[in-house]
Scaffold this motif. Structure first.
Motif, short mmCIF file in Angstrom:
data_model
loop_
_atom_site.label_atom_id
_atom_site.label_comp_id
_atom_site.label_asym_id
_atom_site.label_seq_id
_atom_site.Cartn_x
_atom_site.Cartn_y
_atom_site.Cartn_z
N LEU A 17 22.97 -5.05 -17.45
CA LEU A 17 21.55 -4.89 -17.66
C LEU A 17 20.85 -6.12 -17.10
O LEU A 17 21.30 -7.25 -17.34
N GLU A 18 19.77 -5.91 -16.35
CA GLU A 18 19.02 -7.00 -15.74
C GLU A 18 17.54 -6.85 -16.06
O GLU A 18 17.00 -5.75 -16.02
N ALA A 19 16.88 -7.96 -16.40
CA ALA A 19 15.44 -7.98 -16.63
C ALA A 19 14.83 -8.98 -15.67
O ALA A 19 15.42 -10.03 -15.41
N GLY A 20 13.67 -8.64 -15.12
CA GLY A 20 13.07 -9.54 -14.15
C GLY A 20 11.57 -9.41 -14.07
O GLY A 20 10.95 -8.51 -14.66
N GLY A 21 10.99 -10.35 -13.35
CA GLY A 21 9.55 -10.36 -13.14
C GLY A 21 9.23 -10.69 -11.69
O GLY A 21 10.02 -11.32 -10.99
N ASP A 22 8.06 -10.24 -11.26
CA ASP A 22 7.59 -10.46 -9.89
C ASP A 22 6.11 -10.82 -9.99
O ASP A 22 5.33 -10.09 -10.62
N TYR A 23 5.72 -11.94 -9.37
CA TYR A 23 4.33 -12.39 -9.40
C TYR A 23 3.79 -12.44 -7.98
O TYR A 23 4.35 -13.13 -7.12
N ARG A 24 2.72 -11.69 -7.73
CA ARG A 24 2.09 -11.69 -6.39
C ARG A 24 1.28 -12.95 -6.23
O ARG A 24 0.36 -13.23 -6.99
N LEU A 25 1.63 -13.77 -5.22
CA LEU A 25 0.98 -15.06 -4.99
C LEU A 25 -0.27 -14.95 -4.11
O LEU A 25 -1.04 -15.90 -4.04
N THR A 26 -0.45 -13.84 -3.43
CA THR A 26 -1.59 -13.64 -2.54
C THR A 26 -2.42 -12.47 -3.06
O THR A 26 -1.96 -11.68 -3.88
N PRO A 27 -3.65 -12.31 -2.58
CA PRO A 27 -4.43 -11.14 -2.97
C PRO A 27 -3.73 -9.84 -2.55
O PRO A 27 -2.93 -9.83 -1.61
N ARG A 28 -4.03 -8.77 -3.27
CA ARG A 28 -3.48 -7.44 -2.94
C ARG A 28 -3.98 -7.06 -1.55
O ARG A 28 -5.17 -7.11 -1.26
N TYR A 29 -3.03 -6.66 -0.69
CA TYR A 29 -3.38 -6.31 0.68
C TYR A 29 -2.43 -5.23 1.16
O TYR A 29 -1.24 -5.26 0.82
N GLU A 30 -2.91 -4.29 1.93
CA GLU A 30 -2.08 -3.15 2.37
C GLU A 30 -0.91 -3.57 3.23
O GLU A 30 0.15 -2.97 3.17
N TYR A 31 -1.07 -4.58 4.06
CA TYR A 31 -0.07 -4.81 5.11
C TYR A 31 0.94 -5.92 4.83
O TYR A 31 2.09 -5.81 5.23
N VAL A 32 0.56 -7.01 4.15
CA VAL A 32 1.55 -8.06 3.86
C VAL A 32 1.11 -8.86 2.64
O VAL A 32 -0.08 -9.16 2.48
N GLU A 33 2.08 -9.17 1.74
CA GLU A 33 1.83 -9.98 0.55
C GLU A 33 3.01 -10.91 0.33
O GLU A 33 4.14 -10.59 0.69
N LEU A 34 2.74 -12.05 -0.31
CA LEU A 34 3.79 -13.01 -0.68
C LEU A 34 4.02 -12.90 -2.18
O LEU A 34 3.07 -12.92 -2.97
N HIS A 35 5.29 -12.78 -2.59
CA HIS A 35 5.67 -12.64 -4.00
C HIS A 35 6.71 -13.68 -4.39
O HIS A 35 7.55 -14.06 -3.58
N ALA A 36 6.66 -14.12 -5.66
CA ALA A 36 7.72 -14.94 -6.26
C ALA A 36 8.38 -14.06 -7.33
O ALA A 36 7.71 -13.29 -8.01
N ASN A 37 9.70 -14.18 -7.47
CA ASN A 37 10.39 -13.34 -8.43
C ASN A 37 11.54 -14.09 -9.09
O ASN A 37 12.06 -15.07 -8.54
N ALA A 38 11.90 -13.63 -10.28
CA ALA A 38 13.02 -14.22 -11.02
C ALA A 38 13.63 -13.15 -11.91
O ALA A 38 12.96 -12.18 -12.29
N SER A 39 14.91 -13.30 -12.22
CA SER A 39 15.58 -12.34 -13.09
C SER A 39 16.75 -12.98 -13.82
O SER A 39 17.23 -14.05 -13.44
#
Length: 190
Positions: free
Chosen positions: A64-86
């Motif tokens: 079982l794995e639990a994780g999170g993802d945080y979008r570091l840039t504004p929401r955009y259709e074509y490209v976004e930067l995310h940070a994640n951990a689990s």
């Protein structure tokens, strides 16, 4: 009728040497007015076996794995930067036969001919925790189509894994790894 439910699979290993397809089932949700924080949980499990040059194994794993993802840039259709951990907890049970080195402690390539002195049987099992963190670029995630995007990621992970010495299970071994991922997502149109 259950937004956030997902089904997937991971593939690991080399054909003929114990490659396995591992089904996954999970749930994810996004929080906040801008849906900037994503949280999820996923269950996984598989069974694999293989043999090569007189060595063989059979193993079952589930976790079982639990994780999170945080979008570091504004929401955009074509490209976004995310940070994640689990964080994950994986149960493993495995057994096999292998050849031992001259000291009888560690596995080595088997000689061409069978030798009762170097042939070893062993089994191992337990619960093994792990953690990971990374950054990713998401492409085309918010288009109105069945294609839900492409993710390129870089990350680091660490945890524990089973260890066998002289045919006996020893204390778990700690590992650290780094690597990249490529994920492609499909689903119902938004």
């Amino acid at each position: 009728h259950l937004p956030g439910l997902f089904v997937g699979a991971r593939y690991a290993g080399s054909p003929g040497q114990g490659a396995a397809l591992e089904p996954t089932l999970g749930y994810r949700t996004a929080l906040g007015a801008e849906r900037q924080l994503g949280l999820g949980v996923v269950g996984y499990g598989t069974h694999a076996s293989g043999s090569d040059k007189r060595a063989s194994f059979e193993a079952t794993r589930a976790g079982l794995e639990a994780g999170g993802d945080y979008r570091l840039t504004p929401r955009y259709e074509y490209v976004e930067l995310h940070a994640n951990a689990s964080a994950a907890l994986t149960g493993v049970t495995a057994s096999g036969r292998y050849c031992s080195d001259a000291s009888g402690k560690y596995g080595t390539d088997c000689p061409d001919e069978a030798n009762a002195v170097t042939d070893t049987s062993a089994s191992a099992g337990g619960l093994y925790p792990s953690v990971s963190a990374g950054l990713s670029l998401d492409f085309a995630r918010h288009l109105d189509s069945a294609f839900h995007g492409l993710r390129l990621g870089l990350g680091v992970s660490g945890g524990t894994m089973p260890r066998v010495i002289a045919g006996q299970q020893a204390s778990p071994r700690t590992y650290v790894a780094a690597g990249g991922t490529l994920s492609v997502a499909f689903g119902a149109a938004h």
